[in-house]
Design a protein around this motif. Structure first.
Motif, mmCIF file in Angstrom:
data_model
loop_
_atom_site.group_PDB
_atom_site.id
_atom_site.type_symbol
_atom_site.label_atom_id
_atom_site.label_comp_id
_atom_site.label_asym_id
_atom_site.label_seq_id
_atom_site.Cartn_x
_atom_site.Cartn_y
_atom_site.Cartn_z
ATOM 1 N N TYR A 1 0.831 -1.201 0.000
ATOM 2 C CA TYR A 1 0.000 0.000 0.000
ATOM 3 C C TYR A 1 0.869 1.256 0.000
ATOM 4 C CZ TYR A 1 -4.366 2.463 0.599
ATOM 5 O OH TYR A 1 -5.454 3.259 0.391
ATOM 6 N N LYS B 1 -3.299 -0.098 -5.352
ATOM 7 C CA LYS B 1 -4.133 0.306 -4.216
ATOM 8 C C LYS B 1 -5.445 -0.480 -4.199
ATOM 9 C CE LYS B 1 -6.482 3.891 -4.531
ATOM 10 N NZ LYS B 1 -7.611 4.727 -4.496
ATOM 11 N N THR B 2 -6.019 -0.716 -5.369
ATOM 12 C CA THR B 2 -7.269 -1.468 -5.453
ATOM 13 C C THR B 2 -7.084 -2.896 -4.958
ATOM 14 O OG1 THR B 2 -7.944 -0.113 -7.331
ATOM 15 C CG2 THR B 2 -9.093 -2.202 -7.026
ATOM 16 N N ARG C 1 -6.494 -2.751 -1.153
ATOM 17 C CA ARG C 1 -7.684 -2.380 -0.407
ATOM 18 C C ARG C 1 -8.543 -3.595 -0.074
ATOM 19 N NH1 ARG C 1 -10.973 0.780 -3.888
ATOM 20 N NH2 ARG C 1 -9.237 2.217 -3.950
ATOM 21 N N GLN D 1 -14.835 5.856 1.892
ATOM 22 C CA GLN D 1 -14.178 6.075 0.609
ATOM 23 C C GLN D 1 -15.156 6.613 -0.427
ATOM 24 O OE1 GLN D 1 -12.736 2.518 -1.162
ATOM 25 N NE2 GLN D 1 -12.342 3.502 -3.099
#
Length: 130
Positions: free
Chosen positions: A3, A41-42, A45, A69
């Motif tokens: 991340y 990041k996706t 997450r 978010q």
């Protein structure tokens, strides 16, 4: 670390855009760096809450994370448009880069649950004179 890498790539995309401006080279390089960071990041997450908190309540936890978010994502275009209209394009991108710096700084404060502090059980008791 994944991340942090994604936030770093997204931040470097903004820095490239601020340095090179709206040239073809700057736009392509910034889009590539930001896109790579957003893709990582996706993935992070979805997997980070699973790794940190386990499978129990995973769906509910992702719901709460997504709730915040989605609210931020819904307000971001309006805030970006207002900043661009009021202060100009360069400042709006600088504010977005500052937000990424804050995200990176906030990430550094998240404790790693895999590390165990040496905390003997006797130190967790209340003092006897209380």
């Amino acid at each position: 670390m994944t991340y942090a890498l994604s936030l770093g790539l997204m931040f470097s995309g903004f820095v490239v855009l601020l340095i090179f401006g709206f040239t073809l080279t700057g736009l392509l390089l910034a889009a590539a760096l930001y896109g790579m960071g957003d893709g990582i990041k996706t993935i992070a997450r979805g997997t980070l809450p699973l790794a940190l908190f386990g499978t129990k309540g995973y769906g509910a936890r992702l719901g709460w994370i997504s709730f915040v978010q989605m609210g931020i994502n819904a307000s971001a275009p309006f805030a970006f448009a207002w900043t661009t209209q009021t202060y100009g394009g360069w400042w709006s991108f600088a504010v977005m880069a500052l937000c990424l710096c804050c995200a990176i700084a906030t990430y550094m404060f998240i404790p790693d649950p895999r590390t165990h502090r040496h905390d003997p059980a006797q130190n967790r008791r209340l003092p006897e004179n209380i």
